[in-house]
Design an enzyme around this catalytic site. Structure first.
Site, PDB file in Angstrom:
ATOM      1  CG  HIS A 160       3.418   3.013   8.582  1.00 51.17           C
ATOM      2  ND1 HIS A 160       4.646   3.632   8.680  1.00 51.17           N
ATOM      3  CD2 HIS A 160       2.593   3.917   7.986  1.00 51.17           C
ATOM      4  CE1 HIS A 160       4.569   4.855   8.170  1.00 51.17           C
ATOM      5  NE2 HIS A 160       3.335   5.051   7.733  1.00 51.17           N
ATOM      6  CG  ASP A 196       4.366   7.035   2.353  1.00 51.24           C
ATOM      7  OD1 ASP A 196       3.314   6.691   1.811  1.00 51.24           O
ATOM      8  OD2 ASP A 196       4.411   7.665   3.425  1.00 51.24           O
ATOM      9  CG  HIS A 198       4.023   9.406   7.050  1.00 49.44           C
ATOM     10  ND1 HIS A 198       3.042   9.666   6.116  1.00 49.44           N
ATOM     11  CD2 HIS A 198       3.906  10.346   8.021  1.00 49.44           C
ATOM     12  CE1 HIS A 198       2.347  10.727   6.509  1.00 49.44           C
ATOM     13  NE2 HIS A 198       2.844  11.155   7.659  1.00 49.44           N
ATOM     14  CG  ASP A 285       2.428  10.354   2.141  1.00 44.98           C
ATOM     15  OD1 ASP A 285       3.360  10.042   1.371  1.00 44.98           O
ATOM     16  OD2 ASP A 285       2.171   9.715   3.175  1.00 44.98           O
TER      17      ASP A 285
END
Length: 343
Positions: A160, A196, A198, A285
């Site tokens: 991120h 991932d 996200h 995740d």
């Protein structure tokens, strides 16, 4: 497969974050990395080695120099202001405000260099960030040196973090650093495959206008899922980078059947691109029990991910990202790696 790991990650502990209107203990906790390390050992994946220390030159190849220089100063400046707890920003230069003037106070700088309140600092945070960066580069050096693969057990994660911003538990973008390092060492093209839950918004932002690093992201639809403001399917790169950024947004409840179809398409596009090396942003995740995610992958699905990546037949660096179902994170992350080893 060799794993690179540093115990210094544990210094980033006890931090608080802002989520859904509450200040809560960080979901990104030291036990995440420790469960993964323990599983590497119990599965006899291979030796666990310490990182070699590096200077910050490689970080400054993908991040703004002033941003990297800021990170080690955060906690000393926060303490100098007379505070403890977690250092967090609370004001951000959004649309209509000025982001071209660098402020001077620590509160303002925390907002200036972040996009959310999910990248808190405590006393040991910088040492953890730096060790995570060293872990990624040391593992990349193994792959460059002839290893088929290596595992960078990074904590904190990185995908991120953009060229000049932190957020989402991420400070230095370890996958982006490694990809650029491969380029600087002679690789003509590198692919980053981000699995991932996200969206890797920082990785996309860093390479969006480049054709030499392909970025493929499989993730929750940003219409309803963090980080919300990047990750749509129509974001395909700009200028020379057009066509080399590929997003696969998927709805809540996505199960293996749909997710694996996206993964298969991403792997096919990666193969067509023909990179010299692959960097996998390894988030788990996507797991059905993850407390902050909405996909429905099961433990038995993760080795299949690794086996498909192995079929690419390319030098591969795995870089640890997210995964917050702490007790299962080791099983699922190492499942990808053992699947790769079998493939």
């Amino acid at each position: 497969m060799k794993t690179i790991f540093s115990p210094l990650h544990a210094g980033h502990s006890g931090q608080m974050e802002l989520v859904a209107g509450e200040i809560v203990p960080g979901f990104e906790m030291p036990s995440r990395a420790e469960y993964v390390r323990a599983r590497v050992e119990s599965e006899k994946l291979g030796p666990i080695l310490p990182p070699v220390e590096h200077d910050l030159a490689a970080a400054k190849r993908v991040h703004a120099a002033d941003y990297i220089d800021f990170l080690p100063t955060v906690w000393p400046e926060w303490e100098k202001s007379g505070r403890g707890g977690s250092a967090l920003g609370y004001t951000w230069p959004t649309r209509g405000l000025r982001a071209d003037v660098r402020p001077k106070t620590i509160d303002a700088l925390l907002g200036y260099y972040s996009f959310d309140a999910g990248a808190p600092f405590v006393k040991g945070t910088w040492d953890a960030i730096k060790s995570s960066y060293d872990v990624a580069l040391t593992a990349a050096e193994l792959v460059k040196g002839g290893e088929r693969s290596a595992f960078a057990l990074c904590r904190p994660p990185g995908h991120h973090a953009g060229a000049a911003f932190m957020g989402g538990y991420c400070f230095i973008n370890n996958a982006a650093v490694a990809a650029q390092w491969f380029r600087d060492q002679g690789a003509k093209k590198v692919s980053i495959l981000d699995v991932d839950y996200h969206h890797g918004n920082g990785t996309q932002e860093i390479f969006y206008s480049r054709a030499d690093v392909q970025v493929l992201n499989l993730h929750g639809d940003p219409m309803s899922e963090y980080p919300f403001f990047l990750g749509h399917a129509d974001e395909r790169g700009a200028g020379e980078g057009e066509g080399f950024n590929i997003n696969y947004p998927m709805p809540p409840g996505t199960s293996w059947e749909r997710w694996s179809a996206s993964h298969e398409d991403a792997c096919a596009k990666l193969q067509d691109y023909g990179p010299d090396a692959v960097v996998v942003s390894l988030g788990v995740d996507t797991f059905e029990k993850d407390p902050i995610s909405q996909f429905k992958l099961k433990t038995e699905d993760y080795p299949k991910i690794g086996r498909r990546i192995a079929r690419l037949g390319l030098p591969t660096l795995f870089v640890m990202e997210g995964g917050y179902a702490v007790e299962e994170i080791g099983i699922n992350a190492v499942g990808v790696l053992t699947g790769f080893e079998e493939g």
